[in-house]
Design a protein around this motif. Structure first.
Motif, PDB file in Angstrom:
ATOM      1  N   ARG A  85       0.827  -1.210   0.000  1.00  0.00           N
ATOM      2  CA  ARG A  85       0.000   0.000   0.000  1.00  0.00           C
ATOM      3  C   ARG A  85       0.860   1.259   0.000  1.00  0.00           C
ATOM      4  O   ARG A  85       0.555   2.230  -0.704  1.00  0.00           O
ATOM      5  CB  ARG A  85      -0.909   0.008   1.233  1.00  0.00           C
ATOM      6  CG  ARG A  85      -1.820   1.232   1.328  1.00  0.00           C
ATOM      7  CD  ARG A  85      -2.625   1.209   2.603  1.00  0.00           C
ATOM      8  NE  ARG A  85      -1.750   1.195   3.768  1.00  0.00           N
ATOM      9  CZ  ARG A  85      -2.179   1.015   5.024  1.00  0.00           C
ATOM     10  NH1 ARG A  85      -3.458   0.791   5.249  1.00  0.00           N
ATOM     11  NH2 ARG A  85      -1.330   1.020   6.027  1.00  0.00           N
ATOM     12  N   GLN A  86       1.950   1.241   0.755  1.00  0.00           N
ATOM     13  CA  GLN A  86       2.818   2.409   0.827  1.00  0.00           C
ATOM     14  C   GLN A  86       3.518   2.677  -0.507  1.00  0.00           C
ATOM     15  O   GLN A  86       3.656   3.830  -0.926  1.00  0.00           O
ATOM     16  CB  GLN A  86       3.860   2.215   1.934  1.00  0.00           C
ATOM     17  CG  GLN A  86       4.285   3.504   2.608  1.00  0.00           C
ATOM     18  CD  GLN A  86       3.129   4.214   3.279  1.00  0.00           C
ATOM     19  OE1 GLN A  86       2.274   3.591   3.901  1.00  0.00           O
ATOM     20  NE2 GLN A  86       3.082   5.537   3.136  1.00  0.00           N
ATOM     21  N   THR A  88       2.376   1.931  -3.394  1.00  0.00           N
ATOM     22  CA  THR A  88       1.347   2.438  -4.307  1.00  0.00           C
ATOM     23  C   THR A  88       1.076   3.916  -4.062  1.00  0.00           C
ATOM     24  O   THR A  88       1.012   4.715  -5.015  1.00  0.00           O
ATOM     25  CB  THR A  88       0.050   1.635  -4.145  1.00  0.00           C
ATOM     26  OG1 THR A  88       0.325   0.244  -4.385  1.00  0.00           O
ATOM     27  CG2 THR A  88      -1.003   2.105  -5.126  1.00  0.00           C
ATOM     28  N   LYS A  89       0.908   4.292  -2.803  1.00  0.00           N
ATOM     29  CA  LYS A  89       0.563   5.674  -2.483  1.00  0.00           C
ATOM     30  C   LYS A  89       1.723   6.636  -2.693  1.00  0.00           C
ATOM     31  O   LYS A  89       1.540   7.757  -3.199  1.00  0.00           O
ATOM     32  CB  LYS A  89       0.074   5.758  -1.038  1.00  0.00           C
ATOM     33  CG  LYS A  89      -1.244   5.041  -0.789  1.00  0.00           C
ATOM     34  CD  LYS A  89      -1.649   5.104   0.676  1.00  0.00           C
ATOM     35  CE  LYS A  89      -1.970   6.506   1.116  1.00  0.00           C
ATOM     36  NZ  LYS A  89      -2.479   6.535   2.512  1.00  0.00           N
ATOM     37  N   ASP A  90       2.925   6.216  -2.318  1.00  0.00           N
ATOM     38  CA  ASP A  90       4.073   7.124  -2.352  1.00  0.00           C
ATOM     39  C   ASP A  90       4.759   7.195  -3.715  1.00  0.00           C
ATOM     40  O   ASP A  90       5.327   8.235  -4.066  1.00  0.00           O
ATOM     41  CB  ASP A  90       5.105   6.710  -1.302  1.00  0.00           C
ATOM     42  CG  ASP A  90       4.576   6.868   0.124  1.00  0.00           C
ATOM     43  OD1 ASP A  90       3.529   7.529   0.286  1.00  0.00           O
ATOM     44  OD2 ASP A  90       5.198   6.320   1.048  1.00  0.00           O
ATOM     45  N   PHE A  93       1.081   6.061  -7.510  1.00  0.00           N
ATOM     46  CA  PHE A  93       0.026   7.030  -7.789  1.00  0.00           C
ATOM     47  C   PHE A  93       0.574   8.372  -8.272  1.00  0.00           C
ATOM     48  O   PHE A  93       0.022   8.957  -9.211  1.00  0.00           O
ATOM     49  CB  PHE A  93      -0.857   7.222  -6.562  1.00  0.00           C
ATOM     50  CG  PHE A  93      -1.895   6.136  -6.394  1.00  0.00           C
ATOM     51  CD1 PHE A  93      -2.099   5.181  -7.379  1.00  0.00           C
ATOM     52  CD2 PHE A  93      -2.679   6.069  -5.266  1.00  0.00           C
ATOM     53  CE1 PHE A  93      -3.046   4.180  -7.240  1.00  0.00           C
ATOM     54  CE2 PHE A  93      -3.640   5.083  -5.111  1.00  0.00           C
ATOM     55  CZ  PHE A  93      -3.820   4.145  -6.102  1.00  0.00           C
ATOM     56  N   GLU A  97      -0.718   9.810 -11.796  1.00  0.00           N
ATOM     57  CA  GLU A  97      -1.670  10.914 -11.655  1.00  0.00           C
ATOM     58  C   GLU A  97      -1.532  11.924 -12.799  1.00  0.00           C
ATOM     59  O   GLU A  97      -0.440  12.364 -13.139  1.00  0.00           O
ATOM     60  CB  GLU A  97      -1.443  11.629 -10.323  1.00  0.00           C
ATOM     61  CG  GLU A  97      -2.476  12.699 -10.014  1.00  0.00           C
ATOM     62  CD  GLU A  97      -2.256  13.336  -8.650  1.00  0.00           C
ATOM     63  OE1 GLU A  97      -3.054  14.194  -8.267  1.00  0.00           O
ATOM     64  OE2 GLU A  97      -1.267  12.958  -7.983  1.00  0.00           O
ATOM     65  N   ARG A 104      -2.552   4.073 -15.342  1.00  0.00           N
ATOM     66  CA  ARG A 104      -3.241   3.486 -14.189  1.00  0.00           C
ATOM     67  C   ARG A 104      -3.677   2.052 -14.496  1.00  0.00           C
ATOM     68  O   ARG A 104      -3.758   1.216 -13.609  1.00  0.00           O
ATOM     69  CB  ARG A 104      -4.460   4.332 -13.816  1.00  0.00           C
ATOM     70  CG  ARG A 104      -5.381   3.720 -12.746  1.00  0.00           C
ATOM     71  CD  ARG A 104      -4.656   3.494 -11.423  1.00  0.00           C
ATOM     72  NE  ARG A 104      -5.422   2.662 -10.520  1.00  0.00           N
ATOM     73  CZ  ARG A 104      -6.043   3.115  -9.441  1.00  0.00           C
ATOM     74  NH1 ARG A 104      -6.002   4.405  -9.157  1.00  0.00           N
ATOM     75  NH2 ARG A 104      -6.690   2.294  -8.653  1.00  0.00           N
ATOM     76  N   GLU A 137      -9.255   1.530   0.218  1.00  0.00           N
ATOM     77  CA  GLU A 137      -8.617   2.846   0.079  1.00  0.00           C
ATOM     78  C   GLU A 137      -7.926   3.093  -1.265  1.00  0.00           C
ATOM     79  O   GLU A 137      -8.166   4.112  -1.905  1.00  0.00           O
ATOM     80  CB  GLU A 137      -7.615   3.063   1.225  1.00  0.00           C
ATOM     81  CG  GLU A 137      -6.967   4.428   1.254  1.00  0.00           C
ATOM     82  CD  GLU A 137      -5.942   4.577   2.354  1.00  0.00           C
ATOM     83  OE1 GLU A 137      -5.306   5.644   2.413  1.00  0.00           O
ATOM     84  OE2 GLU A 137      -5.747   3.624   3.137  1.00  0.00           O
ATOM     85  N   ILE A 138      -7.063   2.197  -1.714  1.00  0.00           N
ATOM     86  CA  ILE A 138      -6.253   2.487  -2.910  1.00  0.00           C
ATOM     87  C   ILE A 138      -6.782   1.797  -4.171  1.00  0.00           C
ATOM     88  O   ILE A 138      -6.205   1.963  -5.247  1.00  0.00           O
ATOM     89  CB  ILE A 138      -4.779   2.081  -2.694  1.00  0.00           C
ATOM     90  CG1 ILE A 138      -4.656   0.582  -2.433  1.00  0.00           C
ATOM     91  CG2 ILE A 138      -4.149   2.896  -1.595  1.00  0.00           C
ATOM     92  CD1 ILE A 138      -3.218   0.088  -2.346  1.00  0.00           C
ATOM     93  N   CYS A 139      -7.863   1.039  -4.066  1.00  0.00           N
ATOM     94  CA  CYS A 139      -8.383   0.300  -5.219  1.00  0.00           C
ATOM     95  C   CYS A 139      -9.606   1.004  -5.801  1.00  0.00           C
ATOM     96  O   CYS A 139     -10.392   1.605  -5.065  1.00  0.00           O
ATOM     97  CB  CYS A 139      -8.759  -1.124  -4.810  1.00  0.00           C
ATOM     98  SG  CYS A 139      -7.371  -2.099  -4.191  1.00  0.00           S
TER      99      CYS A 139
END
Length: 266
Positions: A85-86, A88-90, A93, A97, A104, A137-139
């Protein structure tokens, strides 16, 4: 003096700027704009390469976490999923973006679908239910739906493992959840594609679980399996042995088993 007009010189001023001339002509389009387009495409390619590379890491972490969950190593699985997850977010994405949709999709979307599957399985093992889309959250929607559909395959494997431990109640719970998911997904209008294929396999997963429960009931009826618990036990006489209990439990679930029990007792 001749009356002929003088010959026009070859390659006059009109041809001076041609391909063979020594003087460059003015550009007929905006070359700088094309240079910018080339640079933009190169930047997107670089982003895509980074996304593919790091998406593989997220995919691997998610897959190995599922393996850890099957082995009962919840702490290791949680650590791996948190790392996925980290990343993906850091990292992923921010790269995707504002870019085209394919950044994506593809590798990143496949990795997040695997992540969703692992998170759903983790939640099931800890709560007996499954998380919502917001919980992940991230999906996005399709990644979540695909993950839930894939999760039923892991649920079937888990049910088989519980069956080897004679945990009838756990197997029944797996079957009940799969049946409820089947009813929920029947409301969807899946087009031909990846999600449709996953949905089509769900009915076979449900059938496998029903067959598993049926076989456990047969085994119990023949005295080879004593389920851990059953509501019907309280109705049995005090002198009933394990075989009688097993047969009663199995018969209450399946009329065909009752027929087998009667012949076995005769």
């Amino acid at each position: 003096m001749s009356g002929r007009a003088p010959k026009r010189a070859r390659g006059g001023s009109a041809a001076a700027g041609g391909a063979g001339g020594g003087v460059a002509s003015d550009p007929l389009f905006d070359e700088a704009a094309f240079d910018a387009l080339a640079a933009d495409m190169a930047a997107e390619d670089a982003k895509r390469d980074k996304i593919i590379k790091r998406s593989r890491d997220v995919l691997k972490l998610s897959k190995t976490s599922i393996y850890a969950l099957h082995r009962g190593d919840m702490a290791k699985a949680a650590k791996q999923l948190d790392e996925a997850r980290q990343i993906t977010k850091d990292e992923l994405f921010p790269l995707a973006e504002g870019g085209p949709a394919f950044l994506r999709g593809g590798a990143l979307s496949s990795a997040l679908e695997e992540y969703a599957e692992a998170r759903v399985f983790e939640t099931f093992l800890t709560t007996g239910s499954i998380p919502t889309l917001a919980d992940l959250e991230i999906c996005d929607r399709d990644e979540y739906v695909g993950g839930v559909l894939d999760f039923t395959g892991e649920l079937n494997r888990y049910a088989v493992l519980r069956a080897t431990d004679r945990d009838v109640e756990a197997v029944r719970h797996c079957r009940e959840l799969t049946d409820q998911l089947m009813a929920a997904f029947m409301k969807f209008e899946f087009r031909n594609g990846n999600l449709r294929k996953k949905y089509d396999s769900l009915k076979y997963t449900l059938k496998k679980m029903e067959t598993l429960i049926y076989e456990m009931s047969l085994s119990a009826a023949m005295g080879g399996l004593a389920p851990k618990s059953s509501e019907g036990d309280k109705d049995m006489p005090d002198g009933a042995d394990d075989a009688d209990l097993a047969a009663a439990r199995a018969a209450s679930d399946c009329p065909a088993v009752l027929h087998v029990v009667k012949h076995a007792r005769a």
